[in-house]
Design a protein around this motif. Structure first.
Motif, mmCIF file in Angstrom:
data_model
loop_
_atom_site.group_PDB
_atom_site.id
_atom_site.type_symbol
_atom_site.label_atom_id
_atom_site.label_comp_id
_atom_site.label_asym_id
_atom_site.label_seq_id
_atom_site.Cartn_x
_atom_site.Cartn_y
_atom_site.Cartn_z
ATOM 1 N N LYS A 63 -0.042 -3.711 5.656
ATOM 2 C CA LYS A 63 -0.350 -2.879 4.491
ATOM 3 C C LYS A 63 -1.494 -3.407 3.641
ATOM 4 C CE LYS A 63 4.103 -0.716 4.516
ATOM 5 N NZ LYS A 63 5.382 -0.495 3.842
ATOM 6 N N THR A 64 -1.900 -4.649 3.854
ATOM 7 C CA THR A 64 -3.089 -5.202 3.202
ATOM 8 C C THR A 64 -3.788 -6.107 4.213
ATOM 9 O OG1 THR A 64 -1.735 -6.950 2.209
ATOM 10 C CG2 THR A 64 -2.291 -5.080 0.804
ATOM 11 N N ASP A 65 -4.731 -5.534 4.922
ATOM 12 C CA ASP A 65 -5.420 -6.221 6.007
ATOM 13 C C ASP A 65 -6.906 -6.295 5.670
ATOM 14 O OD1 ASP A 65 -6.293 -7.223 8.445
ATOM 15 O OD2 ASP A 65 -5.673 -5.487 9.629
ATOM 16 N N VAL A 98 -10.203 -3.731 1.975
ATOM 17 C CA VAL A 98 -8.759 -3.899 2.153
ATOM 18 C C VAL A 98 -8.242 -2.641 2.823
ATOM 19 C CG1 VAL A 98 -6.558 -4.318 0.996
ATOM 20 C CG2 VAL A 98 -8.659 -5.307 0.059
ATOM 21 N N ARG A 99 -7.472 -2.833 3.894
ATOM 22 C CA ARG A 99 -7.090 -1.714 4.736
ATOM 23 C C ARG A 99 -5.603 -1.735 5.057
ATOM 24 N NH1 ARG A 99 -11.497 0.167 5.854
ATOM 25 N NH2 ARG A 99 -10.755 1.610 7.425
ATOM 26 N N VAL A 100 -5.116 -0.603 5.478
ATOM 27 C CA VAL A 100 -3.807 -0.508 6.110
ATOM 28 C C VAL A 100 -4.102 -0.446 7.605
ATOM 29 C CG1 VAL A 100 -1.744 0.907 6.434
ATOM 30 C CG2 VAL A 100 -2.787 0.724 4.165
ATOM 31 N N TYR A 103 -7.256 0.330 -4.435
ATOM 32 C CA TYR A 103 -7.902 -0.832 -3.809
ATOM 33 C C TYR A 103 -7.876 -0.777 -2.280
ATOM 34 C CZ TYR A 103 -3.118 -2.618 -3.261
ATOM 35 O OH TYR A 103 -1.793 -2.771 -2.925
ATOM 36 N N ILE A 104 -7.150 0.169 -1.713
ATOM 37 C CA ILE A 104 -7.126 0.328 -0.252
ATOM 38 C C ILE A 104 -8.317 1.192 0.151
ATOM 39 C CG2 ILE A 104 -5.855 1.274 1.725
ATOM 40 C CD1 ILE A 104 -4.537 -1.226 0.642
#
Length: 168
Positions: A8-10, A17-19, A63-64
């Motif tokens: 969920k925070t990659d 910041v990605r899923v 932020y994603i």
């Protein structure tokens, strides 16, 4: 379709910041693959509507930056059938967030042409949703730890939205 994990925070599999969704199933079986456990199509959990909702919720924070789909192999025929409508759902819900996808297949040879070995009735729908495609098999002899967002020098980062290679 099954999936191995959802991060969920990659920050390792695309810009920002990605899923990240790690799907299961891969016929490439690249020597030296970092995620061999996902080669098995039955590894992990079944991808359900609840899984979709979990990912959509994880994408909500400002932020994603977006979603990354990797594996396993997203472009295996079985996975495309599930991922195409899901990626369309993500694009509709979050049109300003981007989608990255990793594949061991070649965009211009295996995916894009109608006679490409991984082109299915769902391929164009997937490609229409993907902003950045990292393509090409991992080649252990070309492994390069200095590369951003890819493991070997043969792999390309393709900006599908602008139809060009990215230099990252």
């Amino acid at each position: 379709m099954h999936y191995g994990t959802i991060k969920k925070t990659d920050i390792a599999n695309g810009l920002g910041v990605r899923v990240s969704l790690f799907v299961s199933g891969c016929r490439n079986k690249c020597k030296g693959c970092f995620n061999q456990i996902t080669w098995d199509f039955n590894f992990g959990n079944i991808f359900t509507e609840m899984t979709e909702m979990e990912i959509l919720e994880a994408l909500a924070p400002s932020y994603i930056d977006g979603l990354t789909v990797l594996g396993g192999e997203p472009f295996e025929e079985e996975n495309q059938e599930v991922l195409a409508p899901f990626l369309e759902l993500v694009k509709k819900a979050y049109p300003k967030k981007n989608i990255w996808c990793y594949t061991g297949y070649l965009y211009d040879k295996d995916l894009l042409p109608a006679d490409g070995r991984k082109h299915t009735a769902f391929t164009n729908r997937m490609l229409a949703c993907i902003d950045v495609l990292v393509d090409g098999p991992f080649v252990e002899s070309l492994k390069d730890l200095t590369l951003n967002f890819r493991g070997s020098r043969n792999q390309r980062i393709i900006d599908l939205a602008n139809n060009c290679l990215m230099k990252l």
